[in-house]
Design a protein around this motif. Structure first.
Motif, PDB file in Angstrom:
ATOM      1  N   PRO A  65      -1.007   3.813  -8.036  1.00 41.21           N
ATOM      2  CA  PRO A  65       0.042   4.223  -8.972  1.00 41.21           C
ATOM      3  C   PRO A  65       0.111   3.250 -10.150  1.00 41.21           C
ATOM      4  CG  PRO A  65       1.004   3.374  -6.950  1.00 41.21           C
ATOM      5  CD  PRO A  65      -0.473   3.432  -6.744  1.00 41.21           C
ATOM      6  N   PRO A  66       0.212   3.765 -11.355  1.00 42.25           N
ATOM      7  CA  PRO A  66       0.210   2.895 -12.535  1.00 42.25           C
ATOM      8  C   PRO A  66       1.561   2.253 -12.823  1.00 42.25           C
ATOM      9  CG  PRO A  66       0.364   5.177 -13.200  1.00 42.25           C
ATOM     10  CD  PRO A  66       0.222   5.175 -11.700  1.00 42.25           C
ATOM     11  N   SER A  67       2.586   2.611 -12.080  1.00 38.88           N
ATOM     12  CA  SER A  67       3.945   2.215 -12.410  1.00 38.88           C
ATOM     13  C   SER A  67       4.503   1.166 -11.456  1.00 38.88           C
ATOM     14  CB  SER A  67       4.840   3.455 -12.371  1.00 38.88           C
ATOM     15  OG  SER A  67       6.190   3.109 -12.536  1.00 38.88           O
ATOM     16  N   GLU A  68       5.437   0.380 -11.962  1.00 39.37           N
ATOM     17  CA  GLU A  68       6.175  -0.562 -11.124  1.00 39.37           C
ATOM     18  C   GLU A  68       7.290   0.143 -10.349  1.00 39.37           C
ATOM     19  OE1 GLU A  68       7.551  -4.013 -13.226  1.00 39.37           O
ATOM     20  OE2 GLU A  68       5.570  -4.480 -13.984  1.00 39.37           O
ATOM     21  N   THR A  69       7.549   1.405 -10.674  1.00 40.09           N
ATOM     22  CA  THR A  69       8.560   2.188  -9.968  1.00 40.09           C
ATOM     23  C   THR A  69       7.953   2.711  -8.669  1.00 40.09           C
ATOM     24  OG1 THR A  69       9.538   2.871 -12.065  1.00 40.09           O
ATOM     25  CG2 THR A  69      10.105   4.170 -10.111  1.00 40.09           C
TER      26      THR A  69
ATOM     27  N   VAL B 103      -0.809  -5.733   0.435  1.00 42.08           N
ATOM     28  CA  VAL B 103      -1.030  -6.121  -0.959  1.00 42.08           C
ATOM     29  C   VAL B 103      -2.529  -6.012  -1.237  1.00 42.08           C
ATOM     30  CG1 VAL B 103      -0.741  -7.918  -2.690  1.00 42.08           C
ATOM     31  CG2 VAL B 103       0.908  -7.732  -0.808  1.00 42.08           C
ATOM     32  N   ILE B 104      -2.878  -5.219  -2.238  1.00 38.50           N
ATOM     33  CA  ILE B 104      -4.272  -4.914  -2.535  1.00 38.50           C
ATOM     34  C   ILE B 104      -4.536  -5.182  -4.012  1.00 38.50           C
ATOM     35  CG2 ILE B 104      -6.034  -3.089  -2.474  1.00 38.50           C
ATOM     36  CD1 ILE B 104      -4.063  -1.542  -0.621  1.00 38.50           C
ATOM     37  N   ASN B 105      -5.733  -5.680  -4.327  1.00 41.30           N
ATOM     38  CA  ASN B 105      -6.120  -5.784  -5.730  1.00 41.30           C
ATOM     39  C   ASN B 105      -6.181  -4.380  -6.314  1.00 41.30           C
ATOM     40  OD1 ASN B 105      -6.465  -8.596  -5.809  1.00 41.30           O
ATOM     41  ND2 ASN B 105      -8.526  -8.410  -4.997  1.00 41.30           N
ATOM     42  N   ARG B 106      -5.545  -4.196  -7.442  1.00 45.48           N
ATOM     43  CA  ARG B 106      -5.482  -2.866  -8.058  1.00 45.48           C
ATOM     44  C   ARG B 106      -6.876  -2.288  -8.279  1.00 45.48           C
ATOM     45  NH1 ARG B 106      -2.307  -1.363 -13.628  1.00 45.48           N
ATOM     46  NH2 ARG B 106      -2.619   0.871 -13.465  1.00 45.48           N
ATOM     47  N   SER B 107      -7.818  -3.125  -8.635  1.00 46.70           N
ATOM     48  CA  SER B 107      -9.182  -2.658  -8.906  1.00 46.70           C
ATOM     49  C   SER B 107      -9.883  -2.136  -7.651  1.00 46.70           C
ATOM     50  CB  SER B 107     -10.007  -3.782  -9.531  1.00 46.70           C
ATOM     51  OG  SER B 107     -10.085  -4.888  -8.646  1.00 46.70           O
TER      52      SER B 107
ATOM     53  N   ASN C 143       6.419  10.479  11.042  1.00 44.69           N
ATOM     54  CA  ASN C 143       7.595   9.669  11.383  1.00 44.69           C
ATOM     55  C   ASN C 143       7.665   8.363  10.604  1.00 44.69           C
ATOM     56  OD1 ASN C 143       8.448  11.543  13.273  1.00 44.69           O
ATOM     57  ND2 ASN C 143       7.252  10.608  14.900  1.00 44.69           N
ATOM     58  N   HIS C 144       6.857   8.232   9.574  1.00 47.71           N
ATOM     59  CA  HIS C 144       6.838   7.013   8.773  1.00 47.71           C
ATOM     60  C   HIS C 144       7.063   7.344   7.302  1.00 47.71           C
ATOM     61  CE1 HIS C 144       4.861   5.691  12.427  1.00 47.71           C
ATOM     62  NE2 HIS C 144       5.207   4.458  12.068  1.00 47.71           N
ATOM     63  N   ALA C 145       7.572   6.361   6.588  1.00 52.91           N
ATOM     64  CA  ALA C 145       7.761   6.496   5.146  1.00 52.91           C
ATOM     65  C   ALA C 145       6.996   5.363   4.468  1.00 52.91           C
ATOM     66  CB  ALA C 145       9.239   6.425   4.780  1.00 52.91           C
ATOM     67  N   THR C 146       6.486   5.645   3.275  1.00 53.47           N
ATOM     68  CA  THR C 146       5.794   4.622   2.502  1.00 53.47           C
ATOM     69  C   THR C 146       6.367   4.558   1.092  1.00 53.47           C
ATOM     70  OG1 THR C 146       4.064   6.121   1.707  1.00 53.47           O
ATOM     71  CG2 THR C 146       3.629   4.929   3.768  1.00 53.47           C
ATOM     72  N   ALA C 147       6.307   3.371   0.525  1.00 49.57           N
ATOM     73  CA  ALA C 147       6.629   3.161  -0.888  1.00 49.57           C
ATOM     74  C   ALA C 147       5.420   2.454  -1.494  1.00 49.57           C
ATOM     75  CB  ALA C 147       7.873   2.307  -1.047  1.00 49.57           C
ATOM     76  N   THR C 148       4.927   2.951  -2.601  1.00 48.45           N
ATOM     77  CA  THR C 148       3.745   2.378  -3.237  1.00 48.45           C
ATOM     78  C   THR C 148       4.045   2.127  -4.707  1.00 48.45           C
ATOM     79  OG1 THR C 148       2.392   3.715  -1.750  1.00 48.45           O
ATOM     80  CG2 THR C 148       1.269   2.690  -3.594  1.00 48.45           C
ATOM     81  N   TRP C 149       3.634   0.953  -5.194  1.00 48.22           N
ATOM     82  CA  TRP C 149       3.834   0.619  -6.593  1.00 48.22           C
ATOM     83  C   TRP C 149       2.797  -0.416  -7.010  1.00 48.22           C
ATOM     84  CZ3 TRP C 149       6.496  -1.381  -2.597  1.00 48.22           C
ATOM     85  CH2 TRP C 149       6.684  -2.748  -2.539  1.00 48.22           C
ATOM     86  N   THR C 150       2.622  -0.568  -8.318  1.00 53.11           N
ATOM     87  CA  THR C 150       1.683  -1.538  -8.877  1.00 53.11           C
ATOM     88  C   THR C 150       2.436  -2.456  -9.815  1.00 53.11           C
ATOM     89  OG1 THR C 150      -0.182  -0.015  -8.683  1.00 53.11           O
ATOM     90  CG2 THR C 150      -0.407  -1.802 -10.283  1.00 53.11           C
ATOM     91  N   GLN C 151       2.109  -3.736  -9.702  1.00 55.15           N
ATOM     92  CA  GLN C 151       2.688  -4.729 -10.600  1.00 55.15           C
ATOM     93  C   GLN C 151       1.565  -5.683 -10.985  1.00 55.15           C
ATOM     94  OE1 GLN C 151       6.114  -6.700  -9.006  1.00 55.15           O
ATOM     95  NE2 GLN C 151       6.632  -7.630 -10.958  1.00 55.15           N
ATOM     96  N   GLY C 152       1.252  -5.702 -12.266  1.00 56.75           N
ATOM     97  CA  GLY C 152       0.142  -6.541 -12.723  1.00 56.75           C
ATOM     98  C   GLY C 152      -1.157  -6.053 -12.109  1.00 56.75           C
ATOM     99  N   GLU C 153      -1.918  -6.955 -11.514  1.00 54.97           N
ATOM    100  CA  GLU C 153      -3.207  -6.614 -10.914  1.00 54.97           C
ATOM    101  C   GLU C 153      -3.116  -6.319  -9.422  1.00 54.97           C
ATOM    102  OE1 GLU C 153      -6.025  -6.025 -12.641  1.00 54.97           O
ATOM    103  OE2 GLU C 153      -4.663  -6.256 -14.339  1.00 54.97           O
TER     104      GLU C 153
END
Length: 70
Positions: A30-34, A20-24, A42-52
């Protein structure tokens, strides 16, 4: 903040890491909550932004395995 935990699914146990990182503090977050899914070796990542906050969830395995948690 980094959280590491073990997930049991279909009889298999895998470590997952949630960052969990501060968006700033993360240019190009990524600008989206999706979630955006990416396969990295051999690894997968999912990245999303919610609020800050921007979230990165990483796990061994493929994107399809990770997508089951969303």
């Amino acid at each position: 903040t980094l959280v590491c935990y073990v997930v049991a699914h279909d009889g298999a146990r895998k470590e997952m890491h949630l960052l969990v990182i501060n968006r700033s503090d993360l240019p190009g977050a990524p600008p989206s909550e999706t979630p955006q899914f990416v396969q990295v070796g051999n690894h997968a990542t999912a990245t999303w932004t919610q609020g800050e906050k921007t979230y990165v969830l990483a796990s061994g395995g493929d994107k399809e395995y990770l997508q089951k948690y969303f």
